[in-house]
Design an enzyme around this catalytic site. Structure first.
Site, PDB file in Angstrom:
ATOM      1  N   HIS A 453      -3.606  -4.335  -1.232  1.00 23.90           N
ATOM      2  CA  HIS A 453      -5.050  -4.150  -1.114  1.00 23.90           C
ATOM      3  C   HIS A 453      -5.484  -2.696  -1.322  1.00 23.90           C
ATOM      4  O   HIS A 453      -6.319  -2.183  -0.562  1.00 23.90           O
ATOM      5  CB  HIS A 453      -5.533  -4.615   0.277  1.00 23.90           C
TER       6      HIS A 453
HETATM    7  C1  LIG Z   1       0.281  -9.632  -5.663  1.00 30.28           C
HETATM    8  C2  LIG Z   1      -1.111  -9.549  -5.135  1.00 30.28           C
HETATM    9  C3  LIG Z   1      -1.546 -10.456  -4.184  1.00 30.28           C
HETATM   10  C4  LIG Z   1      -2.843 -10.370  -3.679  1.00 30.28           C
HETATM   11  N1  LIG Z   1      -3.308 -11.357  -2.845  1.00 30.28           N
HETATM   12  C5  LIG Z   1      -4.625 -11.380  -2.530  1.00 30.28           C
HETATM   13  C6  LIG Z   1      -5.199 -12.501  -1.881  1.00 30.28           C
HETATM   14  O1  LIG Z   1      -4.539 -13.507  -1.619  1.00 30.28           O
HETATM   15  N2  LIG Z   1      -6.529 -12.454  -1.578  1.00 30.28           N
HETATM   16  C7  LIG Z   1      -7.310 -11.379  -1.873  1.00 30.28           C
HETATM   17  O2  LIG Z   1      -8.487 -11.365  -1.521  1.00 30.28           O
HETATM   18  N3  LIG Z   1      -6.788 -10.304  -2.511  1.00 30.28           N
HETATM   19  C8  LIG Z   1      -5.490 -10.312  -2.878  1.00 30.28           C
HETATM   20  N4  LIG Z   1      -5.002  -9.278  -3.625  1.00 30.28           N
HETATM   21  C9  LIG Z   1      -5.901  -8.160  -3.927  1.00 30.28           C
HETATM   22  C10 LIG Z   1      -6.953  -8.469  -5.007  1.00 30.28           C
HETATM   23  O3  LIG Z   1      -6.426  -9.270  -6.018  1.00 30.28           O
HETATM   24  C11 LIG Z   1      -7.485  -7.150  -5.528  1.00 30.28           C
HETATM   25  O4  LIG Z   1      -8.141  -6.483  -4.471  1.00 30.28           O
HETATM   26  C12 LIG Z   1      -8.475  -7.305  -6.669  1.00 30.28           C
HETATM   27  O5  LIG Z   1      -7.905  -7.983  -7.742  1.00 30.28           O
HETATM   28  C13 LIG Z   1      -8.928  -5.922  -7.110  1.00 30.28           C
HETATM   29  O6  LIG Z   1      -9.714  -6.034  -8.244  1.00 30.28           O
HETATM   30  P1  LIG Z   1      -9.999  -4.773  -9.164  1.00 30.28           P
HETATM   31  O7  LIG Z   1     -10.958  -5.243 -10.180  1.00 30.28           O
HETATM   32  O8  LIG Z   1     -10.339  -3.627  -8.312  1.00 30.28           O
HETATM   33  O9  LIG Z   1      -8.611  -4.380  -9.849  1.00 30.28           O
HETATM   34  P2  LIG Z   1      -7.516  -5.249 -10.584  1.00 30.28           P
HETATM   35  O10 LIG Z   1      -7.638  -6.669 -10.178  1.00 30.28           O
HETATM   36  O11 LIG Z   1      -6.228  -4.563 -10.359  1.00 30.28           O
HETATM   37  O12 LIG Z   1      -7.926  -5.180 -12.116  1.00 30.28           O
HETATM   38  C14 LIG Z   1      -7.760  -4.040 -12.893  1.00 30.28           C
HETATM   39  C15 LIG Z   1      -7.465  -4.480 -14.318  1.00 30.28           C
HETATM   40  O13 LIG Z   1      -7.584  -3.353 -15.160  1.00 30.28           O
HETATM   41  C16 LIG Z   1      -6.494  -3.319 -16.058  1.00 30.28           C
HETATM   42  N5  LIG Z   1      -6.259  -1.915 -16.415  1.00 30.28           N
HETATM   43  C17 LIG Z   1      -5.862  -0.914 -15.596  1.00 30.28           C
HETATM   44  N6  LIG Z   1      -5.766   0.238 -16.269  1.00 30.28           N
HETATM   45  C18 LIG Z   1      -6.120  -0.040 -17.535  1.00 30.28           C
HETATM   46  C19 LIG Z   1      -6.217   0.743 -18.722  1.00 30.28           C
HETATM   47  N7  LIG Z   1      -5.946   2.054 -18.700  1.00 30.28           N
HETATM   48  N8  LIG Z   1      -6.584   0.139 -19.885  1.00 30.28           N
HETATM   49  C20 LIG Z   1      -6.879  -1.194 -19.897  1.00 30.28           C
HETATM   50  N9  LIG Z   1      -6.799  -1.986 -18.808  1.00 30.28           N
HETATM   51  C21 LIG Z   1      -6.425  -1.404 -17.641  1.00 30.28           C
HETATM   52  C22 LIG Z   1      -5.349  -3.920 -15.280  1.00 30.28           C
HETATM   53  O14 LIG Z   1      -4.330  -4.387 -16.136  1.00 30.28           O
HETATM   54  C23 LIG Z   1      -6.045  -5.009 -14.487  1.00 30.28           C
HETATM   55  O15 LIG Z   1      -6.082  -6.231 -15.184  1.00 30.28           O
HETATM   56  C24 LIG Z   1      -3.703  -9.332  -4.126  1.00 30.28           C
HETATM   57  C25 LIG Z   1      -3.270  -8.427  -5.090  1.00 30.28           C
HETATM   58  C26 LIG Z   1      -1.998  -8.528  -5.609  1.00 30.28           C
HETATM   59  C27 LIG Z   1      -1.559  -7.535  -6.656  1.00 30.28           C
END
Ligand SMILES: Cc1cc2nc3c(=O)[nH]c(=O)nc-3n(C[C@H](O)[C@H](O)[C@H](O)COP(=O)(O)OP(=O)(O)OC[C@H]3O[C@@H](n4cnc5c(N)ncnc54)[C@H](O)[C@@H]3O)c2cc1C
Length: 532
Positions: A453
């Site tokens: 997280h």
């Molecule tokens: C294994 C795991 C289990 C989890 N379980 C839960 C759960 O059960 N329930 C829950 O609420 N939360 C859970 N979480 C947390 C939740 O999924 C995250 O808080 C949420 O996905 C965050 O979203 P975000 O958009 O901030 O980032 P992310 O979901 O990390 O998305 C960022 C995206 O940007 C892309 N990216 C990064 N840098 C670049 C770049 N330079 N160029 C192009 N693309 C790029 C990445 O590849 C990724 O696809 C879990 C996370 C993980 C990893």
């Protein structure tokens, strides 16, 4: 975000994702999660040695696939507590109090069970309850009540505390990621281009305005893509500060130390990293009461058939179907603001690095939800392909350590309650011999893991260390916003997927300059107290 912005045919949207598409069926099967922390579709990150955890280096799975973490996570749908959002607003995130964000949680969801002041149906994101919980899950709910926690049918409703079934982002026994919920239905739009396997290496800044991104598709040559209107950074709490730093946006001293010329000094970039640290107890079962036995080939085949034919069985399970929220700190209890979260894992060794028992086991994770420790994301090099330095700085504040250990003690107690006696033979980890704080801390050093997280590294606010303002615009730089878990001023007291989706829902309105909340949603939001 891409789905909402491309509703307007005059806006051309380019969505850039470094990972691939989510074609692999494992992404869509709820139990596919078991493979996800073991390297499928991840960046391969690990932390720097953790000074307060005996210098351990922890695996740090972050998604690299369309849909990001929502395509690989455990599908738990939890919003946190009203106090989390009221705290954000009090700290300078004007417009983000609970009352103001609740309509966006509701707009996002298509809740399969609840339609009330807190929930709605008809949104893009399916939120359902586990299809067929195992008897041991039901026994866990009784054990939680024997321990003293009330049964709570809705952690995202009037109160957060208690034990219950998690709501999950699943529709018809398939994962409902942001890619399937928001993107798939609109992929045919002519003004929306989705570019996968495309790594953004830099944001190009000219005269105080972000004007373009530099990226490499399929490891090909670098291209510059200019933005007609805005650049929206959604690379996550590790990826977003990493990209800003690579672009020369961040603390000047750090940038110079890795040979990057600062183009816009913002000392808060990569600061304020917060995460939940998981400790866990594992018990051996008296029989085949969890899904551990399905690791054997003939049972895997049977489970696959059951899923394909009936959309039920182990493959349809998210593997963490029940859990709870409770209190380690008296002050948390007084505020009705739980600071401990439990996840019951229907097996052992579900996640990478967690011990797998020989016979069937059950795991109870406990996480302290409001860490005082703050970490950093830094660059090791100006090379965009070099892994960033991720330092969650777990347990830097001794309060986090004592609260985490208290949470572990509580988890062990719950597993010892009479309701679980018919199912559980004995605790195997930490094992009955570990009783005092020193032994439990030693166990934690060896076994603790991230709850995945990370948040807060491009914090929203108005003070000098804030990276974005409450409209999510990077402070002092035109043409660029950040919209992901990195903008959270403080980590929510829950999993972080639902809060991140809420941020994107609200951001879409901020960017488009209009509030498109259904009138009924706004009306229902008003009577809700900020204490939930
Ligand atoms: C294994 C795991 C289990 C989890 N379980 C839960 C759960 O059960 N329930 C829950 O609420 N939360 C859970 N979480 C947390 C939740 O999924 C995250 O808080 C949420 O996905 C965050 O979203 P975000 O958009 O901030 O980032 P992310 O979901 O990390 O998305 C960022 C995206 O940007 C892309 N990216 C990064 N840098 C670049 C770049 N330079 N160029 C192009 N693309 C790029 C990445 O590849 C990724 O696809 C879990 C996370 C993980 C990893």
């Amino acid at each position: 975000m891409a789905g909402y912005l491309s509703e307007d045919p005059t806006i051309r949207v380019l969505l850039v994702e470094a990972g691939g598409r989510d074609h692999n069926p494992l992404f869509h099967m709820p139990a596919g999660f078991a493979k996800m922390t073991k390297g499928v579709a991840a960046w391969g990150f690990s932390t720097v040695p953790q000074r307060h955890l005996g210098s351990r280096v922890l695996r740090y799975t972050q998604a690299k696939v369309l849909g990001g973490g929502s395509s690989i996570n455990a599908q738990v749908y939890a919003r946190g507590n009203a106090c989390d959002y009221d705290g954000w607003a009090a700290d300078g995130a004007t417009g983000w109090s609970y009352k103001e964000v609740l309509p966006y949680f509701k707009r996002a969801e298509d809740n399969q069970r609840f339609v009330d002041a807190y929930h709605a149906r008809g949104g893009p994101l399916s939120v359902s309850v586990p299809i067929n919980p195992l008897p041991i899950s039901e026994a866990f709910l009784r054990a939680g009540q024997e321990y003293g926690m009330p049964y709570n049918p809705d952690f995202n409703g009037a109160r957060q505390e208690g034990v219950g079934h998690y709501q999950v982002t699943v529709r018809g026994a398939r994962r409902c990621s942001t890619a399937t919920a928001y993107l798939k239905p609109v992929r045919g739009r002519p003004n929306l281009t989705v570019s996968t396997s495309a790594h953004v290496t830099r944001i190009v800044v000219e005269n105080g305005r972000a004007v373009a991104v530099e990226m490499a598709r399929h490891r090909g040559p670098l291209e510059i893509i200019r933005a007609e209107r805005e650049i929206i950074v959604t690379s996550g709490a590790i990826g977003s500060p990493r990209l800003l730093l690579l672009s020369g946006v961040g603390p000047a001293d750090h940038l110079k130390s890795v040979g990057i010329t600062p183009v816009h000094e913002l000392p808060g970039v990569g600061e304020n990293l917060q995460d939940h640290l998981d400790l866990y107890a594992i018990a051996e079962c008296k029989g085949d009461f969890t899904y551990d036995g399905y690791a054997r080939l003939h049972r895997t085949v049977w489970a696959g058939l059951q899923y394909l034919l009936f959309k039920s069985g182990p493959v349809a399970s998210t593997l963490f179907e029940t859990g709870g929220f409770w209190y380690a700190d008296k002050a948390a209890k007084a505020a009705h603001w739980p600071d401990i979260q439990f996840h019951l894992g229907l097996g052992s060794g579900i996640e990478a690095g967690v011990e797998k028992l020989e016979n069937a086991g059950v795991t109870l994770n406990s996480a302290f939800l409001r860490p005082r420790s703050r970490g950093t994301v830094r660059l090791a090099s100006a090379d965009p392909l070099v892994m960033p330095l991720i330092d969650p700085n777990y347990w830097a504040d001794p309060h986090d350590r004592s609260m985490s250990i208290e949470g572990l003690r509580m988890a062990r107690e719950v597993l010892r309650q009479p309701a679980l006696e018919p199912f559980i033979m004995a605790e195997r980890m930490p094992g009955p011999a570990s009783t005092n704080d020193v032994e439990l801390a030693d166990y934690a050093f060896r076994t603790c893991k991230t709850d995945h997280h990370p948040s807060g590294t491009c914090r929203m606010g108005t003070d000098d260390m804030a990276v974005v303002d409450p409209q999510l615009r990077i402070r002092g730089l035109e043409g660029v916003r950040i919209c992901d878990a990195s903008v959270m001023p403080r980590i929510t007291s829950s999993n972080t997927n639902a809060p991140t989706i809420m941020i994107a829902e609200k951001a879409a309105d901020l960017i488009l300059g209009k509030t498109r909340l259904p009138a009924a949603t706004l009306r229902q939001a008003s009577p809700v107290s900020s204490q939930q």
